[in-house]
Design a protein around this motif. Structure first.
Motif, PDB file in Angstrom:
ATOM      1  N   VAL A  98       0.843  -1.197   0.000  1.00 30.08           N
ATOM      2  CA  VAL A  98       0.000   0.000   0.000  1.00 30.08           C
ATOM      3  C   VAL A  98       0.878   1.246   0.000  1.00 30.08           C
ATOM      4  O   VAL A  98       0.676   2.176  -0.788  1.00 30.08           O
ATOM      5  CB  VAL A  98      -0.951   0.000   1.214  1.00 30.08           C
ATOM      6  CG1 VAL A  98      -1.732   1.301   1.280  1.00 30.08           C
ATOM      7  CG2 VAL A  98      -1.909  -1.185   1.133  1.00 30.08           C
ATOM      8  N   ALA A  99       1.888   1.256   0.873  1.00 28.65           N
ATOM      9  CA  ALA A  99       2.813   2.396   0.908  1.00 28.65           C
ATOM     10  C   ALA A  99       3.619   2.472  -0.378  1.00 28.65           C
ATOM     11  O   ALA A  99       3.863   3.560  -0.913  1.00 28.65           O
ATOM     12  CB  ALA A  99       3.744   2.285   2.109  1.00 28.65           C
ATOM     13  N   TYR A 100       4.019   1.305  -0.901  1.00 30.49           N
ATOM     14  CA  TYR A 100       4.782   1.293  -2.152  1.00 30.49           C
ATOM     15  C   TYR A 100       3.943   1.848  -3.304  1.00 30.49           C
ATOM     16  O   TYR A 100       4.445   2.585  -4.157  1.00 30.49           O
ATOM     17  CB  TYR A 100       5.230  -0.132  -2.486  1.00 30.49           C
ATOM     18  CG  TYR A 100       5.796  -0.245  -3.885  1.00 30.49           C
ATOM     19  CD1 TYR A 100       7.058   0.249  -4.176  1.00 30.49           C
ATOM     20  CD2 TYR A 100       5.051  -0.804  -4.922  1.00 30.49           C
ATOM     21  CE1 TYR A 100       7.576   0.193  -5.466  1.00 30.49           C
ATOM     22  CE2 TYR A 100       5.554  -0.874  -6.202  1.00 30.49           C
ATOM     23  CZ  TYR A 100       6.822  -0.374  -6.462  1.00 30.49           C
ATOM     24  OH  TYR A 100       7.324  -0.428  -7.746  1.00 30.49           O
ATOM     25  N   ALA A 101       2.659   1.504  -3.325  1.00 27.30           N
ATOM     26  CA  ALA A 101       1.784   1.987  -4.394  1.00 27.30           C
ATOM     27  C   ALA A 101       1.706   3.508  -4.386  1.00 27.30           C
ATOM     28  O   ALA A 101       1.761   4.156  -5.428  1.00 27.30           O
ATOM     29  CB  ALA A 101       0.386   1.392  -4.231  1.00 27.30           C
ATOM     30  N   GLY A 102       1.573   4.079  -3.190  1.00 22.47           N
ATOM     31  CA  GLY A 102       1.547   5.532  -3.092  1.00 22.47           C
ATOM     32  C   GLY A 102       2.854   6.148  -3.536  1.00 22.47           C
ATOM     33  O   GLY A 102       2.873   7.176  -4.223  1.00 22.47           O
ATOM     34  N   LEU A 103       3.959   5.520  -3.175  1.00 21.89           N
ATOM     35  CA  LEU A 103       5.275   6.014  -3.580  1.00 21.89           C
ATOM     36  C   LEU A 103       5.422   5.979  -5.094  1.00 21.89           C
ATOM     37  O   LEU A 103       5.929   6.930  -5.703  1.00 21.89           O
ATOM     38  CB  LEU A 103       6.377   5.184  -2.914  1.00 21.89           C
ATOM     39  CG  LEU A 103       7.811   5.482  -3.356  1.00 21.89           C
ATOM     40  CD1 LEU A 103       8.178   6.940  -3.085  1.00 21.89           C
ATOM     41  CD2 LEU A 103       8.788   4.539  -2.647  1.00 21.89           C
ATOM     42  N   LEU A 104       4.987   4.889  -5.704  1.00 19.73           N
ATOM     43  CA  LEU A 104       5.103   4.762  -7.161  1.00 19.73           C
ATOM     44  C   LEU A 104       4.312   5.871  -7.860  1.00 19.73           C
ATOM     45  O   LEU A 104       4.783   6.472  -8.839  1.00 19.73           O
ATOM     46  CB  LEU A 104       4.590   3.393  -7.619  1.00 19.73           C
ATOM     47  CG  LEU A 104       4.730   3.094  -9.115  1.00 19.73           C
ATOM     48  CD1 LEU A 104       6.195   2.906  -9.493  1.00 19.73           C
ATOM     49  CD2 LEU A 104       3.920   1.867  -9.502  1.00 19.73           C
ATOM     50  N   THR A 105       3.121   6.157  -7.353  1.00 18.86           N
ATOM     51  CA  THR A 105       2.314   7.214  -7.939  1.00 18.86           C
ATOM     52  C   THR A 105       2.979   8.577  -7.766  1.00 18.86           C
ATOM     53  O   THR A 105       3.034   9.378  -8.698  1.00 18.86           O
ATOM     54  CB  THR A 105       0.912   7.231  -7.314  1.00 18.86           C
ATOM     55  OG1 THR A 105       0.310   5.944  -7.466  1.00 18.86           O
ATOM     56  CG2 THR A 105       0.026   8.264  -7.985  1.00 18.86           C
ATOM     57  N   ALA A 106       3.483   8.835  -6.558  1.00 15.74           N
ATOM     58  CA  ALA A 106       4.158  10.109  -6.302  1.00 15.74           C
ATOM     59  C   ALA A 106       5.374  10.275  -7.209  1.00 15.74           C
ATOM     60  O   ALA A 106       5.607  11.348  -7.782  1.00 15.74           O
ATOM     61  CB  ALA A 106       4.580  10.190  -4.834  1.00 15.74           C
ATOM     62  N   LYS A 107       6.148   9.217  -7.373  1.00 18.67           N
ATOM     63  CA  LYS A 107       7.326   9.274  -8.246  1.00 18.67           C
ATOM     64  C   LYS A 107       6.916   9.529  -9.693  1.00 18.67           C
ATOM     65  O   LYS A 107       7.598  10.253 -10.429  1.00 18.67           O
ATOM     66  CB  LYS A 107       8.129   7.979  -8.130  1.00 18.67           C
ATOM     67  CG  LYS A 107       8.879   7.854  -6.814  1.00 18.67           C
ATOM     68  CD  LYS A 107       9.421   6.450  -6.578  1.00 18.67           C
ATOM     69  CE  LYS A 107      10.469   6.052  -7.575  1.00 18.67           C
ATOM     70  NZ  LYS A 107      11.058   4.714  -7.250  1.00 18.67           N
ATOM     71  N   SER A 108       5.799   8.954 -10.111  1.00 17.85           N
ATOM     72  CA  SER A 108       5.327   9.167 -11.480  1.00 17.85           C
ATOM     73  C   SER A 108       4.921  10.619 -11.702  1.00 17.85           C
ATOM     74  O   SER A 108       5.186  11.192 -12.762  1.00 17.85           O
ATOM     75  CB  SER A 108       4.139   8.241 -11.777  1.00 17.85           C
ATOM     76  OG  SER A 108       4.534   6.886 -11.714  1.00 17.85           O
ATOM     77  N   ILE A 109       4.267  11.209 -10.689  1.00 15.05           N
ATOM     78  CA  ILE A 109       3.885  12.616 -10.781  1.00 15.05           C
ATOM     79  C   ILE A 109       5.129  13.494 -10.865  1.00 15.05           C
ATOM     80  O   ILE A 109       5.189  14.437 -11.658  1.00 15.05           O
ATOM     81  CB  ILE A 109       3.009  13.010  -9.574  1.00 15.05           C
ATOM     82  CG1 ILE A 109       1.641  12.322  -9.667  1.00 15.05           C
ATOM     83  CG2 ILE A 109       2.836  14.527  -9.479  1.00 15.05           C
ATOM     84  CD1 ILE A 109       0.782  12.470  -8.431  1.00 15.05           C
ATOM     85  N   ILE A 110       6.129  13.179 -10.069  1.00 10.13           N
ATOM     86  CA  ILE A 110       7.380  13.940 -10.084  1.00 10.13           C
ATOM     87  C   ILE A 110       8.086  13.790 -11.426  1.00 10.13           C
ATOM     88  O   ILE A 110       8.514  14.772 -12.043  1.00 10.13           O
ATOM     89  CB  ILE A 110       8.300  13.483  -8.928  1.00 10.13           C
ATOM     90  CG1 ILE A 110       7.686  13.880  -7.585  1.00 10.13           C
ATOM     91  CG2 ILE A 110       9.699  14.072  -9.080  1.00 10.13           C
ATOM     92  CD1 ILE A 110       8.370  13.250  -6.382  1.00 10.13           C
ATOM     93  N   ASP A 111       8.198  12.564 -11.900  1.00  7.56           N
ATOM     94  CA  ASP A 111       8.926  12.302 -13.154  1.00  7.56           C
ATOM     95  C   ASP A 111       8.250  12.948 -14.361  1.00  7.56           C
ATOM     96  O   ASP A 111       8.912  13.309 -15.339  1.00  7.56           O
ATOM     97  CB  ASP A 111       9.047  10.797 -13.393  1.00  7.56           C
ATOM     98  CG  ASP A 111      10.030  10.131 -12.450  1.00  7.56           C
ATOM     99  OD1 ASP A 111      10.862  10.846 -11.863  1.00  7.56           O
ATOM    100  OD2 ASP A 111       9.958   8.895 -12.290  1.00  7.56           O
ATOM    101  N   ALA A 112       6.925  13.103 -14.295  1.00  5.44           N
ATOM    102  CA  ALA A 112       6.177  13.622 -15.444  1.00  5.44           C
ATOM    103  C   ALA A 112       6.345  15.127 -15.629  1.00  5.44           C
ATOM    104  O   ALA A 112       6.001  15.663 -16.684  1.00  5.44           O
ATOM    105  CB  ALA A 112       4.698  13.286 -15.305  1.00  5.44           C
ATOM    106  N   ASN A 113       6.889  15.812 -14.626  1.00  2.37           N
ATOM    107  CA  ASN A 113       7.020  17.264 -14.717  1.00  2.37           C
ATOM    108  C   ASN A 113       8.347  17.639 -15.372  1.00  2.37           C
ATOM    109  O   ASN A 113       9.418  17.286 -14.885  1.00  2.37           O
ATOM    110  CB  ASN A 113       6.917  17.897 -13.326  1.00  2.37           C
ATOM    111  CG  ASN A 113       6.827  19.404 -13.388  1.00  2.37           C
ATOM    112  OD1 ASN A 113       7.828  20.083 -13.591  1.00  2.37           O
ATOM    113  ND2 ASN A 113       5.617  19.926 -13.233  1.00  2.37           N
TER     114      ASN A 113
END
Length: 218
Positions: A104-119
């Motif tokens: 669950v924590a990893y899933a949130g991290l993956l999403t956050a990293k994707s948001i960061i990488d997309a900018n």
């Protein structure tokens, strides 16, 4: 209603980042998949999430055999979602599989990293540090150091509070909004006394447990 408000309301909810079980079963391989499915649709979202998690395993401390085993498990989950073998009737099993799971924590991290990488405006250095700070925050989530109010405070930097008290995340947060999110996560992690190692999980073991629960042992 202005365009900015409309864009904010089309974003994903904070619960999709850290474990809204019902919606995620419909849309994902593991918790963060809800974000990708909202963007792409179920089949394409499953493909994209598989690709992102597979790429992410390259940064994990896995030996070649473990990395191969993880890929086999991810393929089973991806194909299960696309074929409909994993569907709405599996909510209960999905919930049991994720109970007290670090995925669950990893899933949130993956999403956050994707948001960061997309900018595109963030520098490479900012993206590396951002991923680290969000990983430290995810570590605190896994260790139950933070609650929903803490999460909403961090994600409030990239969205707005909805009528249910959650945070509706913008489709395309600005660089400054993302920097604010990272700073809030870092402050929370520092306050909780968390180290610099970030989230450490038994990825293959947790993934195996999820697959066995949803699709049965092979």
């Amino acid at each position: 209603m202005n365009d900015q408000a409309q864009e904010k309301k089309s974003g994903v909810s904070s619960c999709l980042m850290f474990g809204c079980i019902g919606l995620l079963v419909l849309g994902a391989l593991v918790g963060g998949g809800g974000y990708f499915v909202m963007k792409k649709g179920i089949s394409a979202g499953a493909d994209e999430l598989y690709a992102k998690i597979s790429a992410d395993t390259e940064s994990m401390d896995l030996n070649p055999a473990e990395r191969k085993e993880a890929d086999v498990l991810l393929v089973r989950l991806r194909d299960g979602v696309k074929s409909g073998e994993i569907g709405i009737m599996d909510i209960g099993k999905f919930g049991r599989a994720l109970e007290e799971s670090d995925l669950v924590a990893y899933a949130g991290l993956l999403t956050a990293k994707s948001i960061i990488d997309a900018n595109d405006e963030l520098t490479p250095e900012e993206k590396v540090d951002g991923a680290l700070q969000m990983s430290r925050y995810a570590d605190g989530m896994a260790k139950n150091r933070f609650n929903q109010a803490d999460l909403n405070e961090v994600l409030g930097a990239i969205g707005e509070t909805d009528q249910d008290g959650g945070v509706q995340i913008d489709d395309k947060p600005t660089a400054d909004e993302i920097r604010d999110m990272i700073a809030r996560a870092q402050a929370k992690a520092d306050e909780a006394g968390l180290g610099q190692e970030g989230l450490q999980i038994d990825f293959v073991g947790e993934l195996q447990r999820l697959v066995d629960e949803l699709l049965g042992e092979q």
